[in-house]
Design a protein around this motif. Structure first.
Motif, mmCIF file in Angstrom:
data_model
loop_
_atom_site.group_PDB
_atom_site.id
_atom_site.type_symbol
_atom_site.label_atom_id
_atom_site.label_comp_id
_atom_site.label_asym_id
_atom_site.label_seq_id
_atom_site.Cartn_x
_atom_site.Cartn_y
_atom_site.Cartn_z
ATOM 1 N N GLU A 452 0.343 -1.125 -0.033
ATOM 2 C CA GLU A 452 -0.375 -0.482 0.140
ATOM 3 C C GLU A 452 0.998 1.521 -0.230
ATOM 4 O OE1 GLU A 452 -3.157 2.060 0.205
ATOM 5 O OE2 GLU A 452 -3.054 0.112 -0.676
ATOM 6 N N HIS A 453 2.305 1.479 0.625
ATOM 7 C CA HIS A 453 3.032 2.078 0.345
ATOM 8 C C HIS A 453 3.492 2.181 -0.961
ATOM 9 C CE1 HIS A 453 3.389 2.141 5.640
ATOM 10 N NE2 HIS A 453 2.396 2.939 4.715
ATOM 11 N N LEU A 454 4.113 1.571 -1.496
ATOM 12 C CA LEU A 454 4.419 1.833 -3.129
ATOM 13 C C LEU A 454 3.588 1.801 -3.762
ATOM 14 C CD1 LEU A 454 7.601 1.211 -4.180
ATOM 15 C CD2 LEU A 454 5.339 -1.483 -4.930
ATOM 16 N N ARG A 455 2.160 2.037 -3.406
ATOM 17 C CA ARG A 455 1.078 2.194 -4.194
ATOM 18 C C ARG A 455 0.930 4.068 -3.918
ATOM 19 N NH1 ARG A 455 -3.289 -0.137 -5.529
ATOM 20 N NH2 ARG A 455 -3.283 -1.804 -3.929
ATOM 21 N N ARG A 456 1.073 4.443 -2.528
ATOM 22 C CA ARG A 456 0.733 5.709 -2.518
ATOM 23 C C ARG A 456 2.201 6.189 -2.883
ATOM 24 N NH1 ARG A 456 0.000 6.072 3.833
ATOM 25 N NH2 ARG A 456 0.163 8.353 3.719
ATOM 26 N N LEU A 457 3.066 6.450 -2.772
ATOM 27 C CA LEU A 457 4.236 6.498 -3.559
ATOM 28 C C LEU A 457 4.721 7.097 -4.859
ATOM 29 C CD1 LEU A 457 7.611 7.315 -3.400
ATOM 30 C CD2 LEU A 457 7.826 5.163 -3.614
ATOM 31 N N MET A 458 4.281 6.213 -5.847
ATOM 32 C CA MET A 458 3.775 5.848 -7.852
ATOM 33 C C MET A 458 2.846 6.955 -7.541
ATOM 34 S SD MET A 458 4.975 2.058 -8.436
ATOM 35 C CE MET A 458 4.250 2.827 -10.194
ATOM 36 N N VAL A 459 1.468 6.321 -7.215
ATOM 37 C CA VAL A 459 0.251 7.559 -7.581
ATOM 38 C C VAL A 459 0.245 8.610 -7.121
ATOM 39 C CG1 VAL A 459 -1.947 8.530 -6.616
ATOM 40 C CG2 VAL A 459 -1.235 5.584 -7.124
ATOM 41 N N ASN A 460 1.598 9.049 -6.147
ATOM 42 C CA ASN A 460 1.597 10.576 -5.705
ATOM 43 C C ASN A 460 2.624 11.246 -6.716
ATOM 44 O OD1 ASN A 460 0.298 11.514 -3.121
ATOM 45 N ND2 ASN A 460 2.337 10.803 -2.273
ATOM 46 N N LEU A 461 3.346 10.303 -7.118
ATOM 47 C CA LEU A 461 4.137 10.462 -8.071
ATOM 48 C C LEU A 461 3.589 10.509 -9.832
ATOM 49 C CD1 LEU A 461 7.772 8.943 -6.921
ATOM 50 C CD2 LEU A 461 7.386 11.188 -7.092
#
Length: 573
Positions: A452-461
């Motif tokens: 989920e943190h990897l998802r948030r990282l990529m979605v923000n970028l």
């Protein structure tokens, strides 16, 4: 055979530089060489005078002596050779060779001339030269020893010239004693004076070195200031300007080494008027101004002046400070948003409890309703409550320090598979169309990262890239590739315009954004998530397929594959 330093030798005057390190030793050697050459030049001059005097006496037949003429000639040749070829160096104690070749030869030569004199010429004053040489360049022991040897020579000469105990002989001995006493006093006073002068010179050299070092430090500080600094005189001439001021005024076209007149430049008249008003009022002033540029957008500046102290009748200088108003406003806005962020953290904490109650009540209500329309309403409530919960978590994560999660505690996920799932979900939601390109080149790489943190990282970028990318095909790129033996590189590239310098300085700071509607938390949360898993996020301006663009890349540490792999994020329905 090497000689050990003699502890009985008192230090010479130039040893005052010894405690100043390498620079002090170099200064000591330069001072010693300078005085050595001066004394050797004085010896040559004395030898020339003596040789000319003896030749004159010999030619005129007054009281000339061929042996004295030859001795003075040899002395002249010797002094010239010493001046040209001998270069003594200070070695912590007095080397005996060059003193024997200077003081010893001088005392012996003058003593022979004094004993062989046949006329009214008196060579006694010449003994002051070796005494001064030993007193100034050597230790006090050498100075007093030279004075003692000269006194013994004079007493021996007086005894050899005496015929008994006549009054004339008594007068001669008294005069010799007084002369010897004077030489001792000269040696002592000259040595003490030389020590005092050497200390003053060492102190001046140390102060000068400290001043130079401080000037270099000031130059480094001023050159690296983001605030422009100009030094302007009473006539409006720019005496000096740091790189920030040069870039603000003329960009890359600022002439190096040239002095500019403020009033003679188009668009600088208001700066010239501000400097003139500052000199007239005698107090600091400040104003907001705009600099118009031909090759780039105009720039709003905050100009402040300060006057330096005047020197006598000369007026002081005006120091003009220029600061980009966009950076000032951004700093003020950051401070305001930071204060609001602290308040938001308190509010978010209070929201969490009623939000939990709403979520639970909606879950109970969803169990009771059966109609599709009501199911859609409970689904909307659940979706928005989840969204609010994530916003509350984001705010609270910013407000408190998160402990770093060890690699062993984080689940291990395959990077390429996770990236394809996340980009697929984002593509379905945002629908960028042909603008998105995904290139995965690390098929077997696994990383320790919460899905989920990897998802948030990529979605923000990806959201950040989508806001600034153009409408051209492949204007957004997601690339994975190995980076060394211990890391894998995940980069998100877009062909947007370059970021301004004021934005770059605050890129990953909380509550900072170049857009008015943004909260300024996206990139900050990305950095916090990367730090939690030992990753590193950074920005750079790069070229891809002959197109310039902005790249945010993350260096992720590799993880050893566990026995059971965590599944990548599932495709949303």
């Amino acid at each position: 055979m090497a000689h050990e330093p003699n502890s009985h030798f008192q230090p010479s005057w130039y040893s005052a530089f010894e405690s100043a390190g390498t620079e002090g030793r170099e200064q000591q050697q330069r001072a010693f060489d300078r005085l050595w050459r001066a004394f050797m030049g004085a010896r040559v001059l004395v030898a020339v005078v003596l040789a000319l005097l003896q030749v004159f006496l010999l030619v005129s037949g007054i009281s000339g002596s061929l042996p004295l003429t030859g001795l003075s000639g040899l002395y002249l040749v010797f002094t010239v050779l010493v001046l040209v070829f001998l270069r003594p160096r200070h070695q912590g104690r007095v080397p005996p060779l060059h003193w024997l070749m200077t003081i010893g030869v001088d005392v012996a030569t003058f003593a022979i001339m004094q004993s062989m004199q046949t006329g009214a010429v008196n060579y006694t004053p010449l003994f002051a030269l070796p005494v001064l040489l030993g007193a100034i360049l050597g230790p006090l022991t050498l100075a007093l020893g030279t004075a003692a040897s000269v006194t013994l020579v004079l007493l021996l000469d007086a005894w050899m010239a005496s015929n008994g105990l006549s009054s004339q002989d008594t007068t001669r001995f008294v005069q010799t004693g007084l002369a010897g006493t004077g030489l001792f006093l000269v040696a002592l006073l000259a040595h003490q004076l030389a020590i005092r002068l050497a200390r003053e010179e060492a102190l001046a050299a140390s102060s000068q070195a400290a001043a130079r070092a401080q000037a270099r430090v000031n130059e480094v500080i001023i050159d690296n200031l983001s605030i422009g600094v100009l030094v302007v005189d009473l006539h409006g001439v720019v005496r000096n300007a740091n790189p920030a001021a040069q870039h603000m005024l003329m960009g890359d076209r600022y002439p190096e080494g040239a002095r500019l007149l403020l009033s003679a430049r188009n668009g600088w008249e208001h700066l010239a008027a501000l400097v003139s008003d500052t000199f007239a009022a005698g107090q600091p002033l400040e104003t907001e101004t705009t600099i118009e540029h031909d090759d780039r957008p105009s720039q709003r500046l905050l100009a402040r002046t300060r006057l330096t102290a005047s020197e006598g009748r000369r007026a002081g200088l005006c120091v003009l400070f220029l600061e980009d108003l966009r950076e000032v406003e951004a700093r003020v806005r950051t401070e305001k948003l930071a204060s609001m962020g602290r308040m938001s953290a308190a509010v978010a904490h209070e929201i969490r409890n009623p939000l939990t109650a709403i979520t639970q009540a909606n879950a109970l209500l969803d169990e009771e309703v059966k109609e599709p329309a009501q199911k859609r309403l409970t689904g909307m409530i659940e979706q928005n409550a989840t969204r609010l919960s994530r916003i509350v978590d984001d705010i609270l994560n910013v407000a408190r320090v998160q402990p770093s999660q060890s690699a062993g505690g984080a689940p291990v996920v395959p990077l390429d598979a996770s990236v394809r799932v996340i980009t697929g979900e984002w593509n379905a939601q945002v629908q960028p169309g042909h603008r998105l390109g995904v290139h995965t080149h690390a098929p077997k790489v696994q990383v320790a990262f919460e899905p989920e943190h990897l998802r948030r990282l990529m979605v923000n970028l990806l959201d950040n890239a989508e806001r600034h990318a153009s409408a051209q095909p492949a204007s957004i790129r997601v690339i994975t590739q190995p980076s060394g033996a211990e890391h894998v590189r995940l980069s998100i590239w877009s062909d947007g315009p370059p970021l301004e310098a004021t934005v770059l300085r605050h890129l990953f700071e909380p509550f900072f954004s170049s857009e008015s509607r943004s909260s300024g938390l996206g990139l900050f949360i990305c950095r916090e998530l990367c730090q939690r898993y030992g990753a590193h996020i950074a920005y750079q301006r790069t070229q891809l397929d002959q197109r310039e663009g902005n790249e945010f890349y993350v260096l992720l540490p590799l993880a050893a594959p566990p026995a059971r792999h965590s599944r990548p994020p599932q495709q949303a329905a």
